[in-house]
Write a protein that holds these residues in place. Structure first.
Motif, PDB file in Angstrom:
ATOM      1  N   VAL A  58       0.845  -1.193   0.000  1.00 23.15           N
ATOM      2  CA  VAL A  58       0.000   0.000   0.000  1.00 23.15           C
ATOM      3  C   VAL A  58       0.877   1.237   0.000  1.00 23.15           C
ATOM      4  O   VAL A  58       2.047   1.201   0.382  1.00 23.15           O
ATOM      5  CB  VAL A  58      -0.944   0.001   1.221  1.00 23.15           C
ATOM      6  CG1 VAL A  58      -1.898  -1.173   1.146  1.00 23.15           C
ATOM      7  CG2 VAL A  58      -0.151  -0.020   2.509  1.00 23.15           C
ATOM      8  N   SER A  59       0.307   2.337  -0.444  1.00 26.21           N
ATOM      9  CA  SER A  59       1.026   3.611  -0.496  1.00 26.21           C
ATOM     10  C   SER A  59       0.067   4.724  -0.114  1.00 26.21           C
ATOM     11  O   SER A  59      -1.127   4.498   0.139  1.00 26.21           O
ATOM     12  CB  SER A  59       1.601   3.846  -1.902  1.00 26.21           C
ATOM     13  OG  SER A  59       0.554   3.971  -2.857  1.00 26.21           O
ATOM     14  N   ASP A  61      -0.763   7.051  -2.122  1.00 23.41           N
ATOM     15  CA  ASP A  61      -1.517   7.436  -3.319  1.00 23.41           C
ATOM     16  C   ASP A  61      -2.791   6.597  -3.384  1.00 23.41           C
ATOM     17  O   ASP A  61      -2.805   5.489  -3.922  1.00 23.41           O
ATOM     18  CB  ASP A  61      -0.672   7.224  -4.578  1.00 23.41           C
ATOM     19  CG  ASP A  61       0.597   8.049  -4.560  1.00 23.41           C
ATOM     20  OD1 ASP A  61       0.564   9.161  -4.005  1.00 23.41           O
ATOM     21  OD2 ASP A  61       1.629   7.573  -5.086  1.00 23.41           O
ATOM     22  N   GLN A  64      -5.538   6.800  -7.137  1.00 25.53           N
ATOM     23  CA  GLN A  64      -4.969   7.719  -8.114  1.00 25.53           C
ATOM     24  C   GLN A  64      -5.152   7.183  -9.530  1.00 25.53           C
ATOM     25  O   GLN A  64      -5.096   5.970  -9.771  1.00 25.53           O
ATOM     26  CB  GLN A  64      -3.487   7.936  -7.836  1.00 25.53           C
ATOM     27  CG  GLN A  64      -3.206   8.606  -6.494  1.00 25.53           C
ATOM     28  CD  GLN A  64      -3.761  10.012  -6.442  1.00 25.53           C
ATOM     29  OE1 GLN A  64      -3.621  10.787  -7.393  1.00 25.53           O
ATOM     30  NE2 GLN A  64      -4.395  10.350  -5.332  1.00 25.53           N
ATOM     31  N   HIS A  70       2.527   5.285 -11.263  1.00 23.84           N
ATOM     32  CA  HIS A  70       1.643   4.109 -11.281  1.00 23.84           C
ATOM     33  C   HIS A  70       0.991   4.052 -12.663  1.00 23.84           C
ATOM     34  O   HIS A  70       0.067   4.818 -12.945  1.00 23.84           O
ATOM     35  CB  HIS A  70       0.583   4.202 -10.180  1.00 23.84           C
ATOM     36  CG  HIS A  70       1.155   4.358  -8.803  1.00 23.84           C
ATOM     37  ND1 HIS A  70       1.692   3.317  -8.089  1.00 23.84           N
ATOM     38  CD2 HIS A  70       1.273   5.467  -8.014  1.00 23.84           C
ATOM     39  CE1 HIS A  70       2.111   3.754  -6.908  1.00 23.84           C
ATOM     40  NE2 HIS A  70       1.876   5.051  -6.837  1.00 23.84           N
ATOM     41  N   THR A  74      -3.919   3.381  -8.988  1.00 27.30           N
ATOM     42  CA  THR A  74      -3.920   2.653  -7.724  1.00 27.30           C
ATOM     43  C   THR A  74      -5.344   2.380  -7.279  1.00 27.30           C
ATOM     44  O   THR A  74      -6.301   2.997  -7.760  1.00 27.30           O
ATOM     45  CB  THR A  74      -3.192   3.453  -6.627  1.00 27.30           C
ATOM     46  OG1 THR A  74      -3.862   4.710  -6.443  1.00 27.30           O
ATOM     47  CG2 THR A  74      -1.743   3.711  -6.998  1.00 27.30           C
ATOM     48  N   THR A  75      -5.470   1.461  -6.329  1.00 30.79           N
ATOM     49  CA  THR A  75      -6.767   1.141  -5.749  1.00 30.79           C
ATOM     50  C   THR A  75      -7.089   2.126  -4.631  1.00 30.79           C
ATOM     51  O   THR A  75      -6.324   3.046  -4.354  1.00 30.79           O
ATOM     52  CB  THR A  75      -6.760  -0.287  -5.204  1.00 30.79           C
ATOM     53  OG1 THR A  75      -5.844  -0.366  -4.095  1.00 30.79           O
ATOM     54  CG2 THR A  75      -6.310  -1.273  -6.278  1.00 30.79           C
ATOM     55  N   GLY A  78      -4.367   2.225  -2.128  1.00 34.98           N
ATOM     56  CA  GLY A  78      -3.035   2.587  -2.590  1.00 34.98           C
ATOM     57  C   GLY A  78      -2.250   1.466  -3.233  1.00 34.98           C
ATOM     58  O   GLY A  78      -1.041   1.614  -3.458  1.00 34.98           O
ATOM     59  N   GLN A  79      -2.874   0.339  -3.560  1.00 35.96           N
ATOM     60  CA  GLN A  79      -2.167  -0.751  -4.214  1.00 35.96           C
ATOM     61  C   GLN A  79      -2.033  -0.480  -5.712  1.00 35.96           C
ATOM     62  O   GLN A  79      -2.944   0.076  -6.333  1.00 35.96           O
ATOM     63  CB  GLN A  79      -2.904  -2.071  -3.986  1.00 35.96           C
ATOM     64  CG  GLN A  79      -2.954  -2.495  -2.530  1.00 35.96           C
ATOM     65  CD  GLN A  79      -3.886  -3.661  -2.300  1.00 35.96           C
ATOM     66  OE1 GLN A  79      -4.899  -3.782  -2.967  1.00 35.96           O
ATOM     67  NE2 GLN A  79      -3.543  -4.519  -1.343  1.00 35.96           N
ATOM     68  N   ASP A  80      -0.896  -0.858  -6.266  1.00 39.04           N
ATOM     69  CA  ASP A  80      -0.611  -0.596  -7.674  1.00 39.04           C
ATOM     70  C   ASP A  80      -1.408  -1.567  -8.558  1.00 39.04           C
ATOM     71  O   ASP A  80      -1.259  -2.793  -8.432  1.00 39.04           O
ATOM     72  CB  ASP A  80       0.882  -0.747  -7.950  1.00 39.04           C
ATOM     73  CG  ASP A  80       1.246  -0.266  -9.344  1.00 39.04           C
ATOM     74  OD1 ASP A  80       1.404   0.945  -9.519  1.00 39.04           O
ATOM     75  OD2 ASP A  80       1.364  -1.112 -10.253  1.00 39.04           O
ATOM     76  N   GLN A  84      -0.784  -5.697  -9.747  1.00 38.39           N
ATOM     77  CA  GLN A  84      -1.817  -6.710  -9.568  1.00 38.39           C
ATOM     78  C   GLN A  84      -2.174  -7.386 -10.890  1.00 38.39           C
ATOM     79  O   GLN A  84      -2.372  -8.595 -10.947  1.00 38.39           O
ATOM     80  CB  GLN A  84      -3.066  -6.082  -8.948  1.00 38.39           C
ATOM     81  CG  GLN A  84      -2.902  -5.640  -7.508  1.00 38.39           C
ATOM     82  CD  GLN A  84      -4.210  -5.157  -6.904  1.00 38.39           C
ATOM     83  OE1 GLN A  84      -5.188  -4.927  -7.615  1.00 38.39           O
ATOM     84  NE2 GLN A  84      -4.229  -4.994  -5.590  1.00 38.39           N
ATOM     85  N   TRP A 262      -9.244   0.542 -12.709  1.00 38.99           N
ATOM     86  CA  TRP A 262      -9.213  -0.588 -11.802  1.00 38.99           C
ATOM     87  C   TRP A 262      -9.864  -1.818 -12.418  1.00 38.99           C
ATOM     88  O   TRP A 262      -9.375  -2.942 -12.255  1.00 38.99           O
ATOM     89  CB  TRP A 262      -9.910  -0.212 -10.497  1.00 38.99           C
ATOM     90  CG  TRP A 262      -9.667  -1.148  -9.350  1.00 38.99           C
ATOM     91  CD1 TRP A 262      -9.060  -2.371  -9.387  1.00 38.99           C
ATOM     92  CD2 TRP A 262     -10.024  -0.936  -7.994  1.00 38.99           C
ATOM     93  NE1 TRP A 262      -9.015  -2.934  -8.148  1.00 38.99           N
ATOM     94  CE2 TRP A 262      -9.607  -2.060  -7.251  1.00 38.99           C
ATOM     95  CE3 TRP A 262     -10.655   0.114  -7.307  1.00 38.99           C
ATOM     96  CZ2 TRP A 262      -9.801  -2.178  -5.888  1.00 38.99           C
ATOM     97  CZ3 TRP A 262     -10.849  -0.012  -5.946  1.00 38.99           C
ATOM     98  CH2 TRP A 262     -10.429  -1.141  -5.236  1.00 38.99           C
TER      99      TRP A 262
END
Length: 302
Positions: A58-59, A61, A64, A70, A74-75, A78-80, A84, A262
């Motif tokens: 997680v981040s 961002d 975003q 990215h 991101t989700t 914040g997951q890229d 995924q 996403w």
């Protein structure tokens, strides 16, 4: 002295046959395009997880849009999304290939075995196939998947495989009933060939094109079914696939929130994979069946 003439090595005909098959494959644009797309997905599944970042990291961002940092955004946590997507390729292809292999093996054993043996064995195996054909496939998959939910990836593979073999088995049985009365099969029986050798040498090679085509369609069915089960929350959420990506995106209301980055990439990958497999199937039909080959006029020819 008499000069000895050079003899061709046994490997020469095999190399010539291989070159001829390669030339035939290159003549089919569908096959070349489908194999190219499949090669990209396979390469991504093999080396992608080592090149991509941690998909669970997680981040700050959050949610975003795609950017230089990215590539696919991101989700909400914040997951890229790109990481995924790359890691999910392996899980999707593994489930699709494994379920297709099991379904194809079951259909070959029941379809060809029953059609060749005949009698009570054929009637019993045909009855089992008819039972699976009568039961609606999608409700059966959903019910069984809901019963074994949370038991891991193996349960998902078995559920898909054991509910998708019946139609292929019926096709193979019908083809076997036609082949077992041919002259070369009857001649093999007269010469006292064993049953297993007749099946493996005389019947199975003549049905190889059908088996390959059914395997390809089984992969498509397995990928789409797994994506549907994951979207409904009936698959293992810990095992990342394109279907689970759609599941998490739906739970987070990515569609209503406008987070197209996403859910569009995994859906597009599923569509491209299905299209590539279909092109390979159509291309193999053109290569293996001379009647389906299209002759293109040469340049300058009238």
């Amino acid at each position: 002295m008499t000069a000895t003439l050079p003899t061709a090595t046994p490997a020469a005909p095999e190399r010539a046959a291989g070159r001829g098959l390669l030339r035939l494959a290159l003549r089919s644009r569908r096959l070349a395009l489908g194999l190219g797309v499949l090669a990209v997905f396979a390469l991504t599944a093999v080396i992608g997880p080592w090149l991509a970042s941690d998909p669970d990291a997680v981040s700050v961002d959050l949610g975003q849009a795609p950017s230089g940092a990215h590539w696919l955004g991101t989700t909400q946590t914040g997951q890229d999304v790109f990481a995924q997507l790359v890691v999910s390729a392996r899980g999707t292809l593994v489930i699709g290939a494994a379920a297709a292999v099991i379904a194809t093996v079951v259909s070959v054993v029941i379809g060809i075995g029953g059609g060749f043996l005949g009698g009570v064995a054929d009637e019993t195996l045909s009855l089992v196939s008819n039972v699976f054909l009568v039961i609606p496939g999608l409700p059966l998959v959903i019910v069984v998947a809901a019963y074994v939910k949370g038991d891991g990836v193996l349960s998902t593979v078995l559920v898909i495989a054991l509910t998708s073999w019946a139609a292929s088995a019926r096709v193979l049985r019908a083809q076997t009933l036609s082949l077992r009365g041919r002259d070369y099969v009857l001649a093999a029986r007269v010469y006292g060939e064993k049953r297993w050798r007749i099946v493996l040498v005389e019947i199975l090679p003549n049905e190889l094109a059908i088996i390959v085509s059914q395997f390809i369609h089984a992969v498509i069915f397995a990928v789409l079914t797994q994506a549907g089960l994951a979207f409904l929350g009936l698959a293992d959420p810990a095992y990342l696939t394109w279907g689970t990506m759609l599941y998490f995106a739906q739970n987070a209301e990515a569609l209503t929130g406008g987070a197209w980055w996403w859910f569009v990439p995994p859906g597009l990958c599923i569509a491209l994979l299905g299209t590539a497999l279909s092109l390979v199937s159509f291309g193999l039909d053109e290569v293996l069946d001379p009647r389906l080959r299209t002759r293109r006029p040469r340049k300058g020819a009238r």
